[in-house]
Design an enzyme around this catalytic site. Structure first.
Site, PDB file in Angstrom:
ATOM      1  N   GLU A  93      -3.567   2.125  -7.732  1.00 15.69           N
ATOM      2  CA  GLU A  93      -3.863   3.265  -6.865  1.00 15.69           C
ATOM      3  C   GLU A  93      -2.848   4.369  -7.124  1.00 15.69           C
ATOM      4  OE1 GLU A  93      -6.082   2.108  -3.145  1.00 15.69           O
ATOM      5  OE2 GLU A  93      -4.017   1.596  -2.694  1.00 15.69           O
ATOM      6  N   HIS A 109       0.860  -1.196   0.000  1.00 15.96           N
ATOM      7  CA  HIS A 109       0.000   0.000   0.000  1.00 15.96           C
ATOM      8  C   HIS A 109       0.895   1.245   0.000  1.00 15.96           C
ATOM      9  CE1 HIS A 109      -2.780   3.090   1.349  1.00 15.96           C
ATOM     10  NE2 HIS A 109      -3.740   2.309   0.896  1.00 15.96           N
TER      11      HIS A 109
HETATM   12  P1  PGA Z   1      -8.851   6.649   0.175  1.00 16.53           P
HETATM   13  O1  PGA Z   1      -7.781   5.479   0.449  1.00 16.53           O
HETATM   14  O2  PGA Z   1     -10.067   5.978  -0.424  1.00 16.53           O
HETATM   15  O3  PGA Z   1      -9.105   7.215   1.521  1.00 16.53           O
HETATM   16  O4  PGA Z   1      -8.220   7.617  -0.764  1.00 16.53           O
HETATM   17  C1  PGA Z   1      -7.529   4.512  -0.504  1.00 16.53           C
HETATM   18  C2  PGA Z   1      -6.620   3.446   0.044  1.00 16.53           C
HETATM   19  O5  PGA Z   1      -6.556   3.168   1.243  1.00 16.53           O
HETATM   20  O6  PGA Z   1      -5.927   2.824  -0.740  1.00 16.53           O
END
Ligand code: PGA
Length: 267
Positions: free
Chosen positions: A169, A97
């Site tokens: 992401e 992450h």
């Molecule tokens: P968020 O986090 O939706 O608060 O931007 C995304 C994540 O934890 O990957």
């Protein structure tokens, strides 16, 4: 069509045992009498609350961890092993992450070790990859993400590769309320598919789910999930509200768009 997934990443929340109880009881109440079809919904709480979640998570919601260590056991202060997660019926774990990469200085090599350790214990890695805003400004997003994917799947057999979920992401979209355009997400989905196809061939690559994560909200699902034909979403802050998590899961489950057709379909 691939199965679809909604992952609720609670990050460093809830902040106490009583808040944890509250979250679980609200989740149970919100789910009462509702169905979530066509999607696997996973919640990843902080490791100290995994045991409680494992006991009290409503049926139909699956348990995941936020991180795991690559060594099996021993002198590794502060780490959590794959066997500990398995023991608590954790079927998934986030790996790499962006907040781990930023605050834990986690490298691509370590991410690869964690992926292999999790697979070895039959825990499905949710591999997070994404470019920084500087990389995007320099037009290096495709190279950066391909490299992260290739290194994370290093030495993973094709059969095991199919157990991995990839979450695209963009690092600049996490925790910020900024989200990319659908075309940009689709483009990165294709980049990820291409990197996987180079490693395993297109048939295996087709089977590896690719999710979107970063400032996901129910109102944005068309843009971040359905239009770019993602196989689901990774939800951070919004998953702290059980009704929002359920709403997102129901919408993703109800929408039949995750065919890989049009992505780079090969016979
Ligand atoms: P968020 O986090 O939706 O608060 O931007 C995304 C994540 O934890 O990957």
């Amino acid at each position: 069509m691939n199965k679809r997934y909604v992952i609720g990443n609670l990050k460093m929340n809830p902040n106490s045992v009583s808040e944890t109880e509250q979250y679980l009881s609200t989740l149970r109440k919100e789910l009462f009498g509702k169905r979530i079809d066509g999607v696997e919904t996973v919640v990843t709480p902080p490791s100290v609350y995994l045991e409680r979640f494992s006991r009290e998570l409503p049926e139909h919601i699956l348990l995941g961890a936020q991180d795991v260590f690559w060594e099996k056991e021993g002198s590794f202060t502060g780490q959590v092993s794959t066997a500990m997660l398995r023991d608590l019926h954790c079927g998934f774990t986030l790996i790499g992450h962006s907040e781990r990469r930023t605050y834990g200085h986690e490298t691509d090599m370590e991410v690869g070790w964690k992926v292999r350790a999790a697979l070895h214990e039959n825990i499905r890695p949710i591999l997070c990859v994404g470019e920084t805003s500087e990389e995007r400004d320099r037009g290096e997003e495709a190279d950066s993400v391909s490299k992260q994917v290739t290194l994370a799947f290093h030495e993973v057999s094709p059969l095991m590769a199919e157990r991995i979920l990839v979450a695209y992401e963009p690092r600049w979209a996490i925790g910020t309320d900024a989200t990319p355009e659908s075309e940009d997400i689709l483009e990165m989905r294709i980049v990820i598919h291409r990197a996987l196809a180079e490693l395993y061939g297109p048939a295996v690559a087709d089977k590896i789910p690719v999710l979107y994560g970063g400032s996901v909200k129910a109102a944005l699902l068309d843009r971040v999930c359905f239009e770019p034909r993602m196989d689901g979403v990774l939800v951070g802050r919004e998953s702290l509200y059980p009704h929002e998590l359920i709403r997102i899961a129901q919408s993703v489950g109800a929408y039949g768009v995750s065919e890989s057709d049009g992505i780079e379909h090969h016979s």
